[in-house]
Design an enzyme around this catalytic site. Sequence first.
Site, mmCIF file in Angstrom:
data_model
loop_
_atom_site.group_PDB
_atom_site.id
_atom_site.type_symbol
_atom_site.label_atom_id
_atom_site.label_comp_id
_atom_site.label_asym_id
_atom_site.label_seq_id
_atom_site.Cartn_x
_atom_site.Cartn_y
_atom_site.Cartn_z
ATOM 1 N N LEU A 1 0.866 -1.172 0.000
ATOM 2 C CA LEU A 1 0.000 0.000 0.000
ATOM 3 C C LEU A 1 0.906 1.225 0.000
ATOM 4 O O LEU A 1 1.968 1.219 0.621
ATOM 5 C CB LEU A 1 -0.910 0.021 1.237
ATOM 6 C CG LEU A 1 -1.929 -1.112 1.374
ATOM 7 C CD1 LEU A 1 -2.661 -1.001 2.720
ATOM 8 C CD2 LEU A 1 -2.926 -1.098 0.232
ATOM 9 N N ASP A 2 0.481 2.283 -0.673
ATOM 10 C CA ASP A 2 1.256 3.515 -0.663
ATOM 11 C C ASP A 2 1.393 4.039 0.767
ATOM 12 O O ASP A 2 0.577 3.728 1.647
ATOM 13 C CB ASP A 2 0.576 4.584 -1.528
ATOM 14 C CG ASP A 2 0.493 4.178 -2.988
ATOM 15 O OD1 ASP A 2 1.315 3.349 -3.413
ATOM 16 O OD2 ASP A 2 -0.395 4.696 -3.689
ATOM 17 N N LYS A 3 2.400 4.845 0.991
ATOM 18 C CA LYS A 3 2.683 5.365 2.329
ATOM 19 C C LYS A 3 1.446 5.942 3.006
ATOM 20 O O LYS A 3 1.183 5.666 4.179
ATOM 21 C CB LYS A 3 3.776 6.447 2.233
ATOM 22 C CG LYS A 3 4.060 7.163 3.546
ATOM 23 C CD LYS A 3 5.098 8.269 3.353
ATOM 24 C CE LYS A 3 5.333 9.026 4.655
ATOM 25 N NZ LYS A 3 6.318 10.126 4.477
ATOM 26 N N ARG B 1 -5.165 5.629 -7.888
ATOM 27 C CA ARG B 1 -4.922 7.072 -7.973
ATOM 28 C C ARG B 1 -4.741 7.518 -9.423
ATOM 29 O O ARG B 1 -5.280 8.554 -9.843
ATOM 30 C CB ARG B 1 -3.697 7.423 -7.125
ATOM 31 C CG ARG B 1 -3.880 7.072 -5.647
ATOM 32 C CD ARG B 1 -2.556 7.033 -4.902
ATOM 33 N NE ARG B 1 -1.911 8.341 -4.916
ATOM 34 C CZ ARG B 1 -0.668 8.548 -4.501
ATOM 35 N NH1 ARG B 1 0.073 7.532 -4.073
ATOM 36 N NH2 ARG B 1 -0.150 9.762 -4.520
#
Length: 326
Positions: A138-140, A237
């Site tokens: 998962l992205d930060k 995104r």
Amino acid sequence: MSHAIELTGVFDAQHYGKRLDQALSDLFPDYSRTRIKEWILQDMVTLDGQVANKPRDKVMEGQQVRILATIEEAHQWLPQDIELDIVYEDDDILVIDKPAGLVVHPGAGTPDGTVLNALLHHYPAIAEVPRAGIVHRLDKDTTGLMVVAKSIPAQTHLVDALQRRDITREYEAIAVGHMTAGGTVDEPISRHSTLRTHMAVNPMGKPAVTHYRVAEKFRAHTRLRLRLETGRTHQIRVHMAYIKHPLVGDPVYGGRLRPIRQATPELTEALRGFKRQALHATMLRLEHPITGELMEWHSPIPADMVELLEVLRADTAAHPDDIVWI
């Protein structure tokens, strides 16, 4: 750091005529076909004492197989006492609920302080599994559920399940703009041509499919429920920005904050103050990599997204007949 392994075996009648990489995957199911192919190309595989470095070559019954390979270990990263919200754990896997701000894997600019460092502290034996068992990320600043393998067999099966699209991942998001219906974005994604830390839709990229449906409508925003078929970097995104509905707060793909007609000070402040992409991995469903049991976990929307949704509901209630197309 790395450690050496030796694997030996004999091809039998069921392997006759198969590609070398396929036959080796059958013979050594604890290791992925991708890893085995790398070993072949690196001259780590011998058949009857002769180096076999062509994955496409066909094999014969009775051939003696020997693999002398190395596996990278996570020992180069230090265990760190970082709190993890573990929602499930057994001998083979664990599922965590990741908070915003926590990077999953060390990399440029983030040498430590990651989920991987926390895993090494929580379960030291996971150092024997490549990438400390991390099979997807998962992205930060994306929150929510992710599964981790605690053994090489579990990792191999989870990676294969991801590649077969047998793991279901659903997300909650808040997008910019008033959307009337759900749909699917089926557009390939690759690295941006000039901004190397960004991704972009590109006809030469890897296939990427995102399904989305409208969960709640506001004056100038939409709450979405999304499901991934593929798992490209920044996929949701990038896809939402591509259809002109970027995620609220997205610092990379969101663009500038656009003013909303008759917005209350509370709404303006809430939007300006939301400094991360409004994206949360809310559901994870998979077959257990060892037992085959179908398992499912859910994570509630985090507090910052709940607060933003409350402000959006209040704004919509104050302007019941107004839709702002932005």
